[in-house]
Write an enzyme that holds these catalytic residues in place. Structure first.
Site, mmCIF file in Angstrom:
data_model
loop_
_atom_site.group_PDB
_atom_site.id
_atom_site.type_symbol
_atom_site.label_atom_id
_atom_site.label_comp_id
_atom_site.label_asym_id
_atom_site.label_seq_id
_atom_site.Cartn_x
_atom_site.Cartn_y
_atom_site.Cartn_z
ATOM 1 N N ASP A 161 60.194 54.566 -16.040
ATOM 2 C CA ASP A 161 61.512 54.116 -16.500
ATOM 3 C C ASP A 161 61.467 52.628 -16.826
ATOM 4 O OD1 ASP A 161 62.566 56.746 -15.705
ATOM 5 O OD2 ASP A 161 62.131 56.017 -13.697
ATOM 6 N N HIS A 189 65.036 58.146 -10.005
ATOM 7 C CA HIS A 189 64.362 58.548 -11.253
ATOM 8 C C HIS A 189 65.113 59.768 -11.786
ATOM 9 C CE1 HIS A 189 61.374 59.462 -14.226
ATOM 10 N NE2 HIS A 189 61.106 60.618 -13.657
HETATM 11 N N1 LIG Z 1 58.204 60.341 -11.690
HETATM 12 C C1 LIG Z 1 57.958 60.418 -12.985
HETATM 13 O O1 LIG Z 1 58.187 59.460 -13.723
HETATM 14 C C2 LIG Z 1 57.367 61.668 -13.590
HETATM 15 C C3 LIG Z 1 56.941 61.659 -14.913
HETATM 16 C C4 LIG Z 1 56.409 62.819 -15.460
HETATM 17 C C5 LIG Z 1 56.305 63.989 -14.693
HETATM 18 N N2 LIG Z 1 56.731 63.961 -13.412
HETATM 19 C C6 LIG Z 1 56.604 65.143 -12.545
HETATM 20 O O2 LIG Z 1 55.228 65.290 -12.161
HETATM 21 C C7 LIG Z 1 54.996 66.648 -11.772
HETATM 22 C C8 LIG Z 1 53.721 67.166 -12.416
HETATM 23 O O3 LIG Z 1 53.867 67.227 -13.817
HETATM 24 P P1 LIG Z 1 52.749 67.876 -14.751
HETATM 25 O O4 LIG Z 1 53.258 67.749 -16.134
HETATM 26 O O5 LIG Z 1 51.412 67.356 -14.414
HETATM 27 O O6 LIG Z 1 52.881 69.412 -14.307
HETATM 28 P P2 LIG Z 1 51.787 70.575 -14.469
HETATM 29 O O7 LIG Z 1 52.504 71.849 -14.218
HETATM 30 O O8 LIG Z 1 51.020 70.414 -15.734
HETATM 31 O O9 LIG Z 1 50.784 70.264 -13.280
HETATM 32 C C9 LIG Z 1 51.188 70.336 -11.956
HETATM 33 C C10 LIG Z 1 50.001 70.810 -11.161
HETATM 34 O O10 LIG Z 1 50.348 70.711 -9.789
HETATM 35 C C11 LIG Z 1 49.779 71.829 -9.139
HETATM 36 N N3 LIG Z 1 50.475 72.024 -7.869
HETATM 37 C C12 LIG Z 1 51.655 72.627 -7.642
HETATM 38 N N4 LIG Z 1 51.925 72.643 -6.324
HETATM 39 C C13 LIG Z 1 50.906 72.028 -5.721
HETATM 40 C C14 LIG Z 1 50.613 71.751 -4.364
HETATM 41 N N5 LIG Z 1 51.414 72.134 -3.368
HETATM 42 N N6 LIG Z 1 49.463 71.090 -4.085
HETATM 43 C C15 LIG Z 1 48.628 70.716 -5.073
HETATM 44 N N7 LIG Z 1 48.841 70.968 -6.372
HETATM 45 C C16 LIG Z 1 49.985 71.604 -6.698
HETATM 46 C C17 LIG Z 1 49.930 72.981 -10.119
HETATM 47 O O11 LIG Z 1 49.020 74.033 -9.847
HETATM 48 C C18 LIG Z 1 49.632 72.273 -11.443
HETATM 49 O O12 LIG Z 1 48.264 72.345 -11.794
HETATM 50 C C19 LIG Z 1 56.270 67.409 -12.175
HETATM 51 O O13 LIG Z 1 57.091 67.577 -11.032
HETATM 52 C C20 LIG Z 1 56.919 66.481 -13.175
HETATM 53 O O14 LIG Z 1 58.314 66.695 -13.286
HETATM 54 C C21 LIG Z 1 57.246 62.829 -12.851
HETATM 55 O O1 LIG Z 2 61.803 64.137 -17.318
HETATM 56 C C1 LIG Z 2 61.001 64.835 -16.680
HETATM 57 O O2 LIG Z 2 61.310 65.913 -16.164
HETATM 58 C C2 LIG Z 2 59.581 64.339 -16.520
HETATM 59 C C3 LIG Z 2 59.547 62.935 -16.072
HETATM 60 O O3 LIG Z 2 60.304 62.732 -14.913
HETATM 61 C C4 LIG Z 2 59.941 61.939 -17.139
HETATM 62 O O4 LIG Z 2 60.759 61.070 -16.872
HETATM 63 O O5 LIG Z 2 59.389 62.027 -18.258
#
Ligand SMILES: NC(=O)c1ccc[n+]([C@@H]2O[C@H](COP(=O)([O-])OP(=O)(O)OC[C@H]3O[C@@H](n4cnc5c(N)ncnc54)[C@H](O)[C@@H]3O)[C@@H](O)[C@H]2O)c1
Ligand SMILES: O=C(O)C[C@H](O)C(=O)O
Length: 328
Positions: A161, A189
């Site tokens: 952000d 967030h």
């Molecule tokens: N804070 C932020 O700014 C931000 C930004 C982008 C994404 N995210 C979040 O990050 C997370 C991951 O996103 P992504 O696009 O990589 O998703 P994704 O589905 O591509 O990958 C997530 C991975 O986590 C694994 N997983 C699920 N539960 C698990 C556990 N208990 N232990 C270990 N591994 C586990 C899954 O098998 C999968 O491979 C999501 O919750 C997404 O919303 C946060």
């Molecule tokens: O928005 C989402 O769900 C993914 C991540 O938190 C983001 O801000 O891009």
């Protein structure tokens, strides 16, 4: 040669993992002279474990000079063993039409288990960054599930952000991102976050004065930054990955290596300042030095800002109440 640092990454075979691991192994997170051991966690599901193997094969094929070792596992107690840094990425992402807090019931349990494992086996100085959504409340759950670790070790990612806000401000003002100092994103967030450039400067001049457009702030800037994650999902069909990995690297690099006085935003447990109840994981401005973050104190909060900060706090408190049953 420095001793290797143990970096645990969960969700290592996911989208963010794929953008993250290669950069960590090449030294972009902890420094070009810092060897790392990657400790990679995925769910105990054949497909995920196979995918993790594939990623580890690719890491091997890069022959990174700084990659001193690798472990792939489905057991949090193995992944977090003696970890110095833990990136908790593994969680379900949202799809179109969802809010991040819709993920709470499904993802929250992951963070009780992983908080306990960190408590049991990680380095006592482990630096934890929660990326998996809803990141602030998941970080809170992990922190509460790890009573033997200092609460200050647990942080949530607001850096994406922060970076999004910097880019919007640079485009509006015609200044370079690198010139903008003292920007902050307060709170959760989520779309309730409050990106605040009242204190921001460019070459010592007030950015707010330079932009001089309060209408743009309220009707364009704040919603654009707040809803950027949804806009990426709409455009890509998948949630942000490379920019999220980049923000995670920025967050940990700055925490470990310092910011040279520059403000960055981190979600950290509140100490009660700025009217945020103690313990709530809330985005605030910090500077980092010697491996510690320090909250920027004493900023004036005007009425509009107080309103926005209370609004995002109310959402965090609601999320916290929704997971209270998991925390005994
Ligand atoms: N804070 C932020 O700014 C931000 C930004 C982008 C994404 N995210 C979040 O990050 C997370 C991951 O996103 P992504 O696009 O990589 O998703 P994704 O589905 O591509 O990958 C997530 C991975 O986590 C694994 N997983 C699920 N539960 C698990 C556990 N208990 N232990 C270990 N591994 C586990 C899954 O098998 C999968 O491979 C999501 O919750 C997404 O919303 C946060
Ligand atoms: O928005 C989402 O769900 C993914 C991540 O938190 C983001 O801000 O891009």
């Amino acid at each position: 040669m420095k001793a290797p640092v143990r970096v645990a990454v969960t969700g290592a075979a996911g989208q963010i993992g794929y953008s993250l691991l290669f950069r960590i192994a090449s030294g972009e997170m902890l420094g070009k002279d810092q060897p790392v051991i990657l400790q990679l966690l995925e769910v105990p599901v054949e497909k995920a474990q196979q995918a993790l193997k594939g990623v580890m094969m690719e890491l091997e094929d890069c022959a990174f000079p700084l990659l001193a070792g690798m472990v792939g596992t489905d057991d949090p107690n193995v992944a977090f063993k003696d970890a110095d840094v833990a990136l908790l990425v593994g969680a379900r992402p949202r799809g179109p039409g969802m809010e991040r807090k819709d993920l709470l019931q499904e993802n929250a349990k992951i963070f009780t288990v992983q908080g306990k494992a960190l408590n049991d086996v990680a380095s006592r100085d482990v630096k934890v960054l929660v990326v998996g959504n809803p990141a602030n409340t998941n970080a809170y759950i992990a922190m509460k599930s790890a009573p033997d670790l200092p609460a200050k070790n647990f942080t949530a990612m607001l850096r994406l952000d922060h970076n999004r806000a910097l880019s919007q401000l640079a485009a509006k003002s015609g200044k370079a991102v690198a010139e903008i100092e003292n920007m902050v994103v307060w709170g959760n967030h989520s779309p309730t976050m409050y990106a605040d450039y009242r204190f921001a400067t460019v070459g010592g001049e007030s950015l707010k004065t330079l932009i001089n457009d309060e209408e743009w702030n309220r009707t364009n800037f704040l919603p654009t930054v707040g809803k950027r994650g949804a806009a990426i999902i709409e455009a890509r069909g998948l949630s942000s990955a490379a920019s999220a990995a980049n923000a995670a690297i920025d967050h940990i690099r700055d925490w470990v290596l310092g910011t040279n006085g520059k403000w960055v935003t981190m979600g950290i447990p509140s100490d009660g300042s700025y009217g945020i109840p103690e313990g709530v994981i809330y985005g605030v401005p910090v500077t980092c030095e010697n491996g510690e973050y320090k909250r920027v104190e004493g900023l004036e909060i005007d009425e509009f800002s107080r309103d926005r900060m209370n609004h995002t706090l109310a959402e965090l408190e609601e999320e916290r109440a929704g997971v209270a049953h998991l925390l005994g």
